[in-house]
Design a protein around this motif. Structure first.
Motif, PDB file in Angstrom:
ATOM      1  N   ALA A  78       0.422  -0.976  -0.072  1.00 28.99           N
ATOM      2  CA  ALA A  78      -0.421   0.286  -0.107  1.00 28.99           C
ATOM      3  C   ALA A  78       0.928   1.262  -0.071  1.00 28.99           C
ATOM      4  CB  ALA A  78      -1.254  -0.179   1.070  1.00 28.99           C
ATOM      5  N   HIS A  79       0.693   2.112  -0.587  1.00 24.96           N
ATOM      6  CA  HIS A  79       1.023   3.740  -0.169  1.00 24.96           C
ATOM      7  C   HIS A  79       0.703   4.521   1.113  1.00 24.96           C
ATOM      8  CE1 HIS A  79      -1.666   4.740  -3.664  1.00 24.96           C
ATOM      9  NE2 HIS A  79      -1.261   6.089  -3.268  1.00 24.96           N
ATOM     10  N   HIS A  81       0.452   9.164   1.846  1.00 23.33           N
ATOM     11  CA  HIS A  81       1.803  10.558   1.125  1.00 23.33           C
ATOM     12  C   HIS A  81       1.609  11.078   2.734  1.00 23.33           C
ATOM     13  CE1 HIS A  81       0.069  10.303  -2.777  1.00 23.33           C
ATOM     14  NE2 HIS A  81      -0.777   9.726  -2.661  1.00 23.33           N
ATOM     15  N   GLY A  83       3.291  13.946   3.338  1.00 27.57           N
ATOM     16  CA  GLY A  83       3.685  15.615   2.774  1.00 27.57           C
ATOM     17  C   GLY A  83       4.531  16.235   2.112  1.00 27.57           C
ATOM     18  N   THR A 135      -3.672   6.665   8.277  1.00 29.14           N
ATOM     19  CA  THR A 135      -2.242   6.251   7.697  1.00 29.14           C
ATOM     20  C   THR A 135      -1.687   6.403   6.243  1.00 29.14           C
ATOM     21  OG1 THR A 135      -2.439   3.182   7.672  1.00 29.14           O
ATOM     22  CG2 THR A 135      -2.206   4.331   9.293  1.00 29.14           C
ATOM     23  N   HIS A 136      -2.833   7.276   5.757  1.00 29.12           N
ATOM     24  CA  HIS A 136      -2.545   7.049   4.490  1.00 29.12           C
ATOM     25  C   HIS A 136      -2.161   8.115   3.709  1.00 29.12           C
ATOM     26  CE1 HIS A 136      -2.957   5.897   0.094  1.00 29.12           C
ATOM     27  NE2 HIS A 136      -3.921   7.390  -0.359  1.00 29.12           N
ATOM     28  N   HIS A 137      -2.676   9.243   4.472  1.00 27.77           N
ATOM     29  CA  HIS A 137      -1.751  10.584   4.692  1.00 27.77           C
ATOM     30  C   HIS A 137      -1.219  11.273   5.844  1.00 27.77           C
ATOM     31  CE1 HIS A 137      -4.044  12.084   0.702  1.00 27.77           C
ATOM     32  NE2 HIS A 137      -5.197  11.292   1.222  1.00 27.77           N
ATOM     33  N   ALA A 138      -0.415  11.686   5.938  1.00 28.21           N
ATOM     34  CA  ALA A 138       0.499  12.282   7.273  1.00 28.21           C
ATOM     35  C   ALA A 138      -0.926  13.386   7.263  1.00 28.21           C
ATOM     36  CB  ALA A 138       1.741  13.025   6.358  1.00 28.21           C
ATOM     37  N   ILE A 139       0.220  13.550   9.512  1.00 23.11           N
ATOM     38  CA  ILE A 139      -0.330  14.983   9.832  1.00 23.11           C
ATOM     39  C   ILE A 139      -0.293  15.844   9.769  1.00 23.11           C
ATOM     40  CG2 ILE A 139      -1.954  14.919  12.080  1.00 23.11           C
ATOM     41  CD1 ILE A 139      -2.983  12.302  11.808  1.00 23.11           C
TER      42      ILE A 139
ATOM     43  N   HIS B  81      -4.354  19.882   1.670  1.00 26.45           N
ATOM     44  CA  HIS B  81      -4.219  18.797   0.300  1.00 26.45           C
ATOM     45  C   HIS B  81      -5.611  17.845   0.647  1.00 26.45           C
ATOM     46  CE1 HIS B  81      -0.272  20.648  -0.840  1.00 26.45           C
ATOM     47  NE2 HIS B  81       0.193  20.153   0.634  1.00 26.45           N
ATOM     48  N   LEU B 124      -3.079  13.125  20.825  1.00 28.85           N
ATOM     49  CA  LEU B 124      -1.802  13.952  19.763  1.00 28.85           C
ATOM     50  C   LEU B 124      -0.961  14.582  21.037  1.00 28.85           C
ATOM     51  CD1 LEU B 124      -2.207  13.958  16.184  1.00 28.85           C
ATOM     52  CD2 LEU B 124      -1.541  11.804  17.657  1.00 28.85           C
ATOM     53  N   PHE B 130       2.399  17.070  19.920  1.00 32.18           N
ATOM     54  CA  PHE B 130       2.555  17.861  18.176  1.00 32.18           C
ATOM     55  C   PHE B 130       0.708  18.592  18.213  1.00 32.18           C
ATOM     56  CE2 PHE B 130       1.441  17.116  13.924  1.00 32.18           C
ATOM     57  CZ  PHE B 130       2.247  17.239  13.343  1.00 32.18           C
ATOM     58  N   GLY B 132      -1.334  19.612  15.847  1.00 33.48           N
ATOM     59  CA  GLY B 132      -1.957  18.529  15.115  1.00 33.48           C
ATOM     60  C   GLY B 132      -2.329  19.558  13.862  1.00 33.48           C
ATOM     61  N   ASP B 133      -2.950  19.740  12.834  1.00 29.88           N
ATOM     62  CA  ASP B 133      -4.353  20.947  11.375  1.00 29.88           C
ATOM     63  C   ASP B 133      -4.476  19.065  11.192  1.00 29.88           C
ATOM     64  OD1 ASP B 133      -5.871  21.560  10.182  1.00 29.88           O
ATOM     65  OD2 ASP B 133      -4.175  22.523   9.627  1.00 29.88           O
ATOM     66  N   LEU B 134      -5.684  18.627  11.172  1.00 34.06           N
ATOM     67  CA  LEU B 134      -6.465  17.736  10.033  1.00 34.06           C
ATOM     68  C   LEU B 134      -7.007  18.211   8.955  1.00 34.06           C
ATOM     69  CD1 LEU B 134      -7.510  15.457  13.039  1.00 34.06           C
ATOM     70  CD2 LEU B 134      -5.566  14.895  11.348  1.00 34.06           C
ATOM     71  N   HIS B 137      -4.845  18.043   5.403  1.00 34.90           N
ATOM     72  CA  HIS B 137      -4.729  17.168   4.329  1.00 34.90           C
ATOM     73  C   HIS B 137      -5.650  15.902   4.681  1.00 34.90           C
ATOM     74  CE1 HIS B 137      -0.434  16.951   3.606  1.00 34.90           C
ATOM     75  NE2 HIS B 137       0.311  16.966   4.475  1.00 34.90           N
ATOM     76  N   ALA B 138      -6.376  15.495   3.934  1.00 34.87           N
ATOM     77  CA  ALA B 138      -7.388  15.182   3.328  1.00 34.87           C
ATOM     78  C   ALA B 138      -7.758  13.745   4.639  1.00 34.87           C
ATOM     79  CB  ALA B 138      -8.231  15.121   2.025  1.00 34.87           C
ATOM     80  N   ALA B 140      -8.690  10.307   4.222  1.00 34.66           N
ATOM     81  CA  ALA B 140      -8.707   9.334   3.205  1.00 34.66           C
ATOM     82  C   ALA B 140      -9.477   7.954   4.004  1.00 34.66           C
ATOM     83  CB  ALA B 140      -7.194   7.918   2.721  1.00 34.66           C
ATOM     84  N   GLN B 156      -6.256  -0.283   0.102  1.00 38.09           N
ATOM     85  CA  GLN B 156      -6.189   0.778   0.439  1.00 38.09           C
ATOM     86  C   GLN B 156      -5.648   1.898  -1.215  1.00 38.09           C
ATOM     87  OE1 GLN B 156      -2.879   2.947   2.149  1.00 38.09           O
ATOM     88  NE2 GLN B 156      -3.332   1.582   3.966  1.00 38.09           N
TER      89      GLN B 156
END
Lengths: 158, 158
Positions: A78-79, A81, A83, A135-139, B81, B124, B130, B132-134, B137-138, B140, B156
């Motif tokens: 799986a992939h 992103h 950032g 897990t798919h996009h970084a936070i 993003h 978090l 940390f 965080g700013d959700l 990034h979208a 997924a 995925q």
DNA sequence: TTGATTGCAAACCGTTTGCATTAGT
DNA sequence: ACTAATGCAAACGGTTTGCAATCAA
């Protein structure tokens, strides 16, 4: 391709998976799978390519991309992103991680314990029926260091 | 640039901000700010450019990018993003949204109420320091529809 | 006047594509 | 033999860059 590419020791599950689904077993695929299997954590297509290239310069980048796509279709990788530029691939066997990326200093914190997110994901599911995968996009955000040094809550950068 | 670019009614805060920081007030910047101010929600650089182009075809894409960067530096806009190609810009005045993007059908759910995420972000912060700013990034995942139709938890995709 | 800002064109990065050739089955 | 898979080269989308010309201050 005239060079020989030896097959790695761990290809058996791949081989059967490929055959079941009617795909062909090529040396390139074996090599790429071997690389993914000996790699720990996340790896970008370019990194895979570099490792491939070291052994067999004749293998093409696009084959790496196509193979990664295939392996993803087969559910083996799986992939994510994180950032910055390129996507990162990892074996699906490996547990997913959360990635916290500081948009000020670039520091990345990897969180293996996904429990932190469990309630949040449960709430998304309950309220919107959405099965989220953090897990798919970084936070994005500020790491401890930058938050202490520069505690503004307005800024948003990459 | 020989054409005249009228200045919008809402430029005053920008003008003062620019001047304070020693930046120059150019017609291009005014135009782009006006467009951002009359736009609702998220807008990609290319969309900004298209609107600019309609009025003044002589303005260059790179000026749009540079201006968006500048406005972000000044804290007037921020970008997010949303999973697909281009970044989306929005005024920082506007409240942030959560974006849930289904990686099977592409549906995007926008969540204006950020409370769902509050406890998660607090955790978090408590555990890792940390902030965080959700919204950057979208998130997924699978939308309700796809989750019901195809309840696998392994897949995925983008 | 002069340095910030622009337009232009070209490069960048990561990725995808069409097509002729190669090679698994 | 048949067709999937590859290598190649070219294109893609989104963005950044170096540079000479322009223009707000």
């Amino acid at each position: 391709m005239t060079h020989e590419i030896g097959q790695g020791p761990e290809s058996s599950s791949l081989i059967s998976t490929l055959r079941e689904r009617g795909y062909r077993l090529t040396p390139q695929r074996q090599l790429i799978v071997d690389i993914l299997e000996s790699a720990t954590g996340h790896i970008a297509p370019e990194d895979v390519y570099q490792q491939v290239y070291r052994q067999f310069p004749c293998v093409n980048r696009s084959t790496v991309y196509r193979t990664l796509d295939l392996l993803e279709e087969l559910g083996l990788v799986a992939h994510a992103h994180l950032g910055d530029g390129a996507a990162r691939y990892h074996r699906t066997e490996e547990a997913g991680h959360l990635h916290l990326v500081c948009h000020e200093c670039g520091t990345m914190i990897q969180i293996d314990d996904l429990d932190v997110a469990a309630d949040f994901l449960a709430a998304l599911r309950a309220r919107h029926g959405f099965v989220g995968d953090l897990t798919h996009h970084a936070i994005a955000g500020q790491c401890r260091h930058c938050a202490e040094k520069n505690p503004d809550s307005n800024r948003q950068e990459e």
